[in-house]
Design a protein around this motif. Sequence first.
Motif, PDB file in Angstrom:
ATOM      1  N   ARG A 119       6.383  -0.216  -9.865  1.00 30.03           N
ATOM      2  CA  ARG A 119       5.872  -1.549 -10.203  1.00 30.03           C
ATOM      3  C   ARG A 119       5.884  -2.430  -8.953  1.00 30.03           C
ATOM      4  O   ARG A 119       6.573  -3.440  -8.902  1.00 30.03           O
ATOM      5  CB  ARG A 119       6.728  -2.180 -11.302  1.00 30.03           C
ATOM      6  N   PRO A 120       5.092  -2.025  -7.927  1.00 28.54           N
ATOM      7  CA  PRO A 120       5.066  -2.860  -6.717  1.00 28.54           C
ATOM      8  C   PRO A 120       4.472  -4.233  -7.011  1.00 28.54           C
ATOM      9  O   PRO A 120       3.796  -4.422  -8.021  1.00 28.54           O
ATOM     10  CB  PRO A 120       4.165  -2.068  -5.762  1.00 28.54           C
ATOM     11  N   ALA A 121       4.732  -5.147  -6.120  1.00 24.75           N
ATOM     12  CA  ALA A 121       4.180  -6.500  -6.257  1.00 24.75           C
ATOM     13  C   ALA A 121       2.664  -6.444  -6.154  1.00 24.75           C
ATOM     14  O   ALA A 121       2.110  -5.642  -5.414  1.00 24.75           O
ATOM     15  CB  ALA A 121       4.745  -7.405  -5.169  1.00 24.75           C
ATOM     16  N   CYS A 122       2.023  -7.304  -6.916  1.00 27.88           N
ATOM     17  CA  CYS A 122       0.568  -7.432  -6.826  1.00 27.88           C
ATOM     18  C   CYS A 122       0.263  -8.325  -5.625  1.00 27.88           C
ATOM     19  O   CYS A 122       0.502  -9.529  -5.662  1.00 27.88           O
ATOM     20  CB  CYS A 122       0.008  -8.054  -8.100  1.00 27.88           C
ATOM     21  N   ARG A 123      -0.222  -7.730  -4.582  1.00 30.86           N
ATOM     22  CA  ARG A 123      -0.612  -8.484  -3.373  1.00 30.86           C
ATOM     23  C   ARG A 123      -2.132  -8.613  -3.310  1.00 30.86           C
ATOM     24  O   ARG A 123      -2.708  -8.731  -2.234  1.00 30.86           O
ATOM     25  CB  ARG A 123      -0.113  -7.759  -2.119  1.00 30.86           C
ATOM     26  N   CYS A 124      -2.750  -8.608  -4.468  1.00 31.55           N
ATOM     27  CA  CYS A 124      -4.206  -8.651  -4.554  1.00 31.55           C
ATOM     28  C   CYS A 124      -4.797  -9.875  -3.851  1.00 31.55           C
ATOM     29  O   CYS A 124      -5.859  -9.793  -3.258  1.00 31.55           O
ATOM     30  CB  CYS A 124      -4.636  -8.646  -6.017  1.00 31.55           C
ATOM     31  N   VAL A 128       0.846  -1.202   0.000  1.00 39.19           N
ATOM     32  CA  VAL A 128       0.000   0.000   0.000  1.00 39.19           C
ATOM     33  C   VAL A 128       0.877   1.246   0.000  1.00 39.19           C
ATOM     34  O   VAL A 128       0.607   2.212  -0.719  1.00 39.19           O
ATOM     35  CB  VAL A 128      -0.974  -0.029   1.209  1.00 39.19           C
ATOM     36  N   VAL A 129       1.954   1.216   0.754  1.00 38.15           N
ATOM     37  CA  VAL A 129       2.900   2.342   0.783  1.00 38.15           C
ATOM     38  C   VAL A 129       3.513   2.535  -0.599  1.00 38.15           C
ATOM     39  O   VAL A 129       3.669   3.666  -1.074  1.00 38.15           O
ATOM     40  CB  VAL A 129       3.996   2.113   1.846  1.00 38.15           C
ATOM     41  N   GLN A 130       3.851   1.451  -1.269  1.00 36.42           N
ATOM     42  CA  GLN A 130       4.460   1.545  -2.594  1.00 36.42           C
ATOM     43  C   GLN A 130       3.502   2.104  -3.642  1.00 36.42           C
ATOM     44  O   GLN A 130       3.924   2.556  -4.701  1.00 36.42           O
ATOM     45  CB  GLN A 130       4.978   0.172  -3.032  1.00 36.42           C
ATOM     46  N   PHE A 131       2.204   2.075  -3.342  1.00 27.60           N
ATOM     47  CA  PHE A 131       1.219   2.673  -4.240  1.00 27.60           C
ATOM     48  C   PHE A 131       1.038   4.166  -3.973  1.00 27.60           C
ATOM     49  O   PHE A 131       0.184   4.809  -4.564  1.00 27.60           O
ATOM     50  CB  PHE A 131      -0.134   1.957  -4.116  1.00 27.60           C
ATOM     51  N   GLY A 132       1.837   4.713  -3.048  1.00 27.01           N
ATOM     52  CA  GLY A 132       1.808   6.143  -2.818  1.00 27.01           C
ATOM     53  C   GLY A 132       1.035   6.588  -1.594  1.00 27.01           C
ATOM     54  O   GLY A 132       0.882   7.790  -1.369  1.00 27.01           O
TER      55      GLY A 132
END
Length: 183
Positions: free
Chosen positions: A98-103, A37-41
Amino acid sequence: MRAVELAARLLLALVFLTAVVGKLRTRAGFAGFVGTVVQFGVPARWAGAVARLAVAAEAAVVVLLAPPGTAPAGLLLAAGLLGVLTAAIVRALRRGARPACRCFGAGDAPIGARHVTRNLALTAAALLGLLAGAVGGPAPGPAGLLLAAGLAVPLAALVVRLDDLVALFAPSPSRAAHPAGRS
């Protein structure tokens, strides 16, 4: 049209349930999601709250999609949440992140255009389910139930395992550099 609505509800419920369980299965998994979430800004001080809110919204989608009476609200919430998540992915990609997809928990595949496409397809399914529910019709019989489940379950599996399927069929950099048996 009720079978279409049911297929959309089942597809989205399975996808969002898998997302919730994947993120909450272990403390480390949830911590990894918070880090993403942090890597998404999202500022670090808000990351935990935003992550909890995201998981709560995903769980609410599942709960709302289960009974027919609240299904329209669940489909709307799913479409809205997918819109927010898609916008976050697009924003990150535009920033060059390009953070990891932790979906679905502990994935490590970096986000990309396929995640945007996946979310847009799921949004379309939610809107199609809303439309089918608004059109109405009789409740699906056994054949309609089987058709809805037969469509929704494999599609949900495809959505959840998309990164694994891409990794399986996409050429790896080492295979591209050394095609079949050449070194």
